[in-house]
Design a protein around this motif. Structure first.
Motif, PDB file in Angstrom:
ATOM      1  N   VAL A 160     -18.407   4.138   3.439  1.00  0.00           N
ATOM      2  CA  VAL A 160     -17.201   2.838   3.543  1.00  0.00           C
ATOM      3  C   VAL A 160     -17.449   2.114   4.656  1.00  0.00           C
ATOM      4  O   VAL A 160     -17.057   2.724   5.478  1.00  0.00           O
ATOM      5  N   THR A 161     -17.563   0.701   5.235  1.00  0.00           N
ATOM      6  CA  THR A 161     -17.426   0.252   6.053  1.00  0.00           C
ATOM      7  C   THR A 161     -16.086  -0.311   6.451  1.00  0.00           C
ATOM      8  O   THR A 161     -14.440  -0.172   5.710  1.00  0.00           O
ATOM      9  N   VAL A 162     -15.832  -1.043   8.108  1.00  0.00           N
ATOM     10  CA  VAL A 162     -14.403  -0.993   7.990  1.00  0.00           C
ATOM     11  C   VAL A 162     -13.833  -1.863   7.449  1.00  0.00           C
ATOM     12  O   VAL A 162     -13.144  -2.463   7.370  1.00  0.00           O
ATOM     13  N   GLU A 163     -14.578  -3.368   7.006  1.00  0.00           N
ATOM     14  CA  GLU A 163     -14.147  -4.832   6.766  1.00  0.00           C
ATOM     15  C   GLU A 163     -13.851  -4.144   4.810  1.00  0.00           C
ATOM     16  O   GLU A 163     -13.073  -4.623   4.827  1.00  0.00           O
ATOM     17  N   GLY A 164     -14.785  -3.773   4.627  1.00  0.00           N
ATOM     18  CA  GLY A 164     -14.385  -3.009   3.583  1.00  0.00           C
ATOM     19  C   GLY A 164     -13.256  -2.513   2.749  1.00  0.00           C
ATOM     20  O   GLY A 164     -12.676  -2.670   2.189  1.00  0.00           O
ATOM     21  N   TYR A 165     -12.651  -0.612   3.829  1.00  0.00           N
ATOM     22  CA  TYR A 165     -11.910  -0.559   3.755  1.00  0.00           C
ATOM     23  C   TYR A 165     -10.089  -1.291   3.960  1.00  0.00           C
ATOM     24  O   TYR A 165      -9.474  -1.597   3.244  1.00  0.00           O
ATOM     25  N   ALA A 166     -10.420  -2.555   4.744  1.00  0.00           N
ATOM     26  CA  ALA A 166      -9.680  -2.892   5.237  1.00  0.00           C
ATOM     27  C   ALA A 166      -9.045  -4.371   4.414  1.00  0.00           C
ATOM     28  O   ALA A 166      -7.933  -4.884   3.556  1.00  0.00           O
ATOM     29  N   THR A 167     -10.738  -4.922   3.595  1.00  0.00           N
ATOM     30  CA  THR A 167     -10.301  -5.596   3.000  1.00  0.00           C
ATOM     31  C   THR A 167      -9.626  -5.206   1.544  1.00  0.00           C
ATOM     32  O   THR A 167      -8.355  -5.654   0.504  1.00  0.00           O
ATOM     33  N   GLN A 168      -9.754  -4.235   0.923  1.00  0.00           N
ATOM     34  CA  GLN A 168      -9.046  -2.845   0.060  1.00  0.00           C
ATOM     35  C   GLN A 168      -7.810  -2.689   0.342  1.00  0.00           C
ATOM     36  O   GLN A 168      -7.052  -2.852  -0.780  1.00  0.00           O
ATOM     37  N   LEU A 169      -7.626  -2.427   1.163  1.00  0.00           N
ATOM     38  CA  LEU A 169      -6.049  -2.057   1.986  1.00  0.00           C
ATOM     39  C   LEU A 169      -5.300  -3.236   1.890  1.00  0.00           C
ATOM     40  O   LEU A 169      -4.046  -3.312   1.426  1.00  0.00           O
ATOM     41  N   TYR A 170      -5.414  -5.182   2.478  1.00  0.00           N
ATOM     42  CA  TYR A 170      -5.109  -5.762   1.801  1.00  0.00           C
ATOM     43  C   TYR A 170      -5.007  -6.076   0.205  1.00  0.00           C
ATOM     44  O   TYR A 170      -3.345  -6.713   0.375  1.00  0.00           O
ATOM     45  N   ALA A 171      -5.868  -6.050  -0.180  1.00  0.00           N
ATOM     46  CA  ALA A 171      -5.733  -6.250  -1.437  1.00  0.00           C
ATOM     47  C   ALA A 171      -4.649  -5.614  -2.337  1.00  0.00           C
ATOM     48  O   ALA A 171      -3.600  -6.514  -3.469  1.00  0.00           O
ATOM     49  N   LYS A 172      -4.652  -4.404  -1.859  1.00  0.00           N
ATOM     50  CA  LYS A 172      -3.802  -3.664  -2.228  1.00  0.00           C
ATOM     51  C   LYS A 172      -2.024  -3.811  -2.029  1.00  0.00           C
ATOM     52  O   LYS A 172      -1.082  -3.515  -3.415  1.00  0.00           O
ATOM     53  N   PHE A 173      -2.139  -3.311  -0.962  1.00  0.00           N
ATOM     54  CA  PHE A 173      -0.831  -4.154  -0.424  1.00  0.00           C
ATOM     55  C   PHE A 173      -0.228  -4.796  -0.693  1.00  0.00           C
ATOM     56  O   PHE A 173       0.941  -4.903  -1.021  1.00  0.00           O
ATOM     57  N   ARG A 174      -1.265  -6.104  -0.619  1.00  0.00           N
ATOM     58  CA  ARG A 174      -0.977  -7.246  -1.130  1.00  0.00           C
ATOM     59  C   ARG A 174       0.463  -7.229  -2.192  1.00  0.00           C
ATOM     60  O   ARG A 174       1.141  -8.186  -2.343  1.00  0.00           O
ATOM     61  N   ASP A 175      -0.659  -6.551  -3.827  1.00  0.00           N
ATOM     62  CA  ASP A 175      -0.195  -6.605  -4.893  1.00  0.00           C
ATOM     63  C   ASP A 175       0.783  -5.760  -4.928  1.00  0.00           C
ATOM     64  O   ASP A 175       2.192  -6.323  -5.562  1.00  0.00           O
ATOM     65  N   VAL A 176       0.913  -4.361  -4.473  1.00  0.00           N
ATOM     66  CA  VAL A 176       1.979  -3.899  -4.545  1.00  0.00           C
ATOM     67  C   VAL A 176       3.276  -4.812  -3.508  1.00  0.00           C
ATOM     68  O   VAL A 176       4.487  -4.167  -4.566  1.00  0.00           O
ATOM     69  N   GLY A 177       2.958  -5.446  -2.626  1.00  0.00           N
ATOM     70  CA  GLY A 177       4.004  -5.621  -1.888  1.00  0.00           C
ATOM     71  C   GLY A 177       5.150  -6.713  -2.796  1.00  0.00           C
ATOM     72  O   GLY A 177       5.745  -6.947  -2.729  1.00  0.00           O
ATOM     73  N   HIS A 178       4.252  -7.858  -2.973  1.00  0.00           N
ATOM     74  CA  HIS A 178       4.673  -8.431  -4.166  1.00  0.00           C
ATOM     75  C   HIS A 178       5.337  -8.060  -5.283  1.00  0.00           C
ATOM     76  O   HIS A 178       6.228  -8.417  -5.523  1.00  0.00           O
ATOM     77  N   ARG A 179       5.593  -7.877  -6.071  1.00  0.00           N
ATOM     78  CA  ARG A 179       5.937  -6.538  -6.304  1.00  0.00           C
ATOM     79  C   ARG A 179       7.356  -6.035  -5.720  1.00  0.00           C
ATOM     80  O   ARG A 179       7.925  -6.006  -6.223  1.00  0.00           O
ATOM     81  N   ALA A 180       7.280  -5.417  -5.537  1.00  0.00           N
ATOM     82  CA  ALA A 180       8.413  -4.984  -3.833  1.00  0.00           C
ATOM     83  C   ALA A 180       9.333  -6.002  -3.663  1.00  0.00           C
ATOM     84  O   ALA A 180      10.451  -5.526  -3.312  1.00  0.00           O
ATOM     85  N   PHE A 181       8.582  -7.297  -3.475  1.00  0.00           N
ATOM     86  CA  PHE A 181       9.084  -8.850  -2.801  1.00  0.00           C
ATOM     87  C   PHE A 181      10.341  -9.156  -3.833  1.00  0.00           C
ATOM     88  O   PHE A 181      11.462  -9.572  -3.599  1.00  0.00           O
ATOM     89  N   ASP A 182       9.788  -8.781  -5.127  1.00  0.00           N
ATOM     90  CA  ASP A 182      10.325  -9.751  -5.928  1.00  0.00           C
ATOM     91  C   ASP A 182      11.411  -9.257  -6.264  1.00  0.00           C
ATOM     92  O   ASP A 182      12.929  -9.202  -7.240  1.00  0.00           O
ATOM     93  N   ARG A 183      11.280  -7.695  -6.328  1.00  0.00           N
ATOM     94  CA  ARG A 183      12.358  -6.037  -6.883  1.00  0.00           C
ATOM     95  C   ARG A 183      13.443  -6.350  -6.028  1.00  0.00           C
ATOM     96  O   ARG A 183      14.966  -6.254  -6.172  1.00  0.00           O
ATOM     97  N   ALA A 184      13.358  -7.295  -5.129  1.00  0.00           N
ATOM     98  CA  ALA A 184      14.182  -6.726  -3.869  1.00  0.00           C
ATOM     99  C   ALA A 184      15.507  -8.631  -2.971  1.00  0.00           C
ATOM    100  O   ALA A 184      15.798  -8.280  -2.780  1.00  0.00           O
ATOM    101  N   GLY A 185      14.271  -9.264  -4.626  1.00  0.00           N
ATOM    102  CA  GLY A 185      15.065 -10.722  -4.425  1.00  0.00           C
ATOM    103  C   GLY A 185      14.574 -11.598  -3.332  1.00  0.00           C
ATOM    104  O   GLY A 185      15.493 -11.984  -2.772  1.00  0.00           O
ATOM    105  N   LEU A 186      13.803 -11.101  -2.294  1.00  0.00           N
ATOM    106  CA  LEU A 186      12.817 -12.193  -0.917  1.00  0.00           C
ATOM    107  C   LEU A 186      12.818 -13.440  -1.178  1.00  0.00           C
ATOM    108  O   LEU A 186      11.808 -13.334  -1.680  1.00  0.00           O
ATOM    109  N   ASP A 187      13.092 -14.007   0.088  1.00  0.00           N
ATOM    110  CA  ASP A 187      12.465 -15.414  -0.056  1.00  0.00           C
ATOM    111  C   ASP A 187      11.171 -15.713   0.103  1.00  0.00           C
ATOM    112  O   ASP A 187      10.541 -14.905   0.248  1.00  0.00           O
ATOM    113  N   PRO A 188      10.235 -15.985  -1.303  1.00  0.00           N
ATOM    114  CA  PRO A 188       8.842 -16.523  -0.649  1.00  0.00           C
ATOM    115  C   PRO A 188       8.571 -16.978   0.417  1.00  0.00           C
ATOM    116  O   PRO A 188       7.305 -16.341   0.715  1.00  0.00           O
ATOM    117  N   GLU A 189       8.989 -17.554   0.777  1.00  0.00           N
ATOM    118  CA  GLU A 189       8.591 -18.389   2.255  1.00  0.00           C
ATOM    119  C   GLU A 189       8.889 -17.401   2.846  1.00  0.00           C
ATOM    120  O   GLU A 189       8.207 -17.216   4.085  1.00  0.00           O
TER     121      GLU A 189
END
Length: 273
Positions: A160-189
């Motif tokens: 596992v490379t540093v770049e590969g690891y960071a890319t996976q983390l970013y993709a997963k957390f963006r997916d999880v984060g968007h769901r959480a932001f939608d539930r919390a009603g946070l402003d899209p901006e």
């Protein structure tokens, strides 16, 4: 890809001395930053702080192009750089900037590093974990479990490379984060602004792995804390002895390295040499 890097003025002076500061502080971390250091210093100079481009890890660029986007505004300014200071992983980029600036201005700026260290999988894990902790209050159990798996599983695998690891983390957390932001009603901006900061931070950690700082560090003065896991202390503990021109050791914690009075006086003297 058009990478846009800006330099923010931390302190303005009529002096010709321009000092560059390389660090990433936009994530609300607990450790002191360069503004804290300047508040304790009595040095007549202008200080600029880098604001790296908001590019996601895994983009089709390399570390050289990433740093080149930092260098171009400096070149366009026509200012001569007196010194470059880098904190932690920022020390990798500081060494690269000194190399580019030496080619441009005919002599190398002074290089001052604070607990310098290269990036690594463990460092990505630790830094990502701090950001993850800040947002954990709006995550549910499923979000936390998914993110933890994305953090932990790659560290148990080979290759596992540093770049590969960071890319996976970013993709997963963006997916999880968007769901959480939608539930919390946070402003899209606000959401997009947050992801811009997060992607810039992960890229800052990631693209340092494309660069080789070891030769550049040989001309540097390193300011070392007493923390055994940070900077040159951590490298020595892992069996790798990074060579610097000079090391100033202080019985201070890594988190206060840039806000200590004694260290501020020592750095002032370094810049006045």
């Amino acid at each position: 890809m058009n990478l846009v890097t800006t330099w923010t003025t931390l302190k303005e002076s009529d002096s010709a001395n321009l000092v560059l500061c390389v660090d990433f502080t936009e994530t609300g971390r607990a450790e002191a930053g360069f503004p804290d250091l300047l508040a304790k210093m009595d040095y007549d100079g202008t200080f600029w702080h880098v604001s790296p481009p908001a590019v996601a890890p895994g983009a089709d660029i390399d570390g050289a192009a990433y740093v080149r986007s930092w260098f171009e505004p400096l070149k366009a300014s026509g200012r001569k750089v007196h010194a470059v200071m880098g904190y932690c992983i920022g020390a990798v980029y500081a060494a690269e900037l000194v190399k580019l600036l030496e080619e441009e201005q005919g002599e190398a700026p002074r290089l001052i590093l604070f607990d310098p260290e290269p990036t690594s999988l463990e460092n990505i894990y630790f830094q990502f974990g701090k950001v993850f902790g800040i947002l954990s209050s709006i995550l549910n159990e499923e979000d936390v479990a998914e993110t933890r798996e994305a953090m932990d599983r790659p560290l148990q695998q080979e290759g596992v490379t540093v770049e590969g690891y960071a890319t996976q983390l970013y993709a997963k957390f963006r997916d999880v984060g968007h769901r959480a932001f939608d539930r919390a009603g946070l402003d899209p901006e606000y959401s997009e602004e947050m992801w811009g900061t997060f992607s810039a931070f992960l890229s800052f950690l990631t693209y340092a792995d494309h660069l080789d700082p070891w030769e550049g560090w040989q001309r540097a003065t390193a300011v070392s804390s007493s923390n055994p896991r940070n900077g040159l202390n951590g490298l020595r503990a892992s069996g790798r002895d990074a060579v610097v021109a000079e090391e100033l050791r202080f019985d201070k914690g890594h988190d206060v390295l840039l806000t200590d009075d004694e260290i501020a006086r020592a750095v002032t003297k370094l810049l006045e040499r």
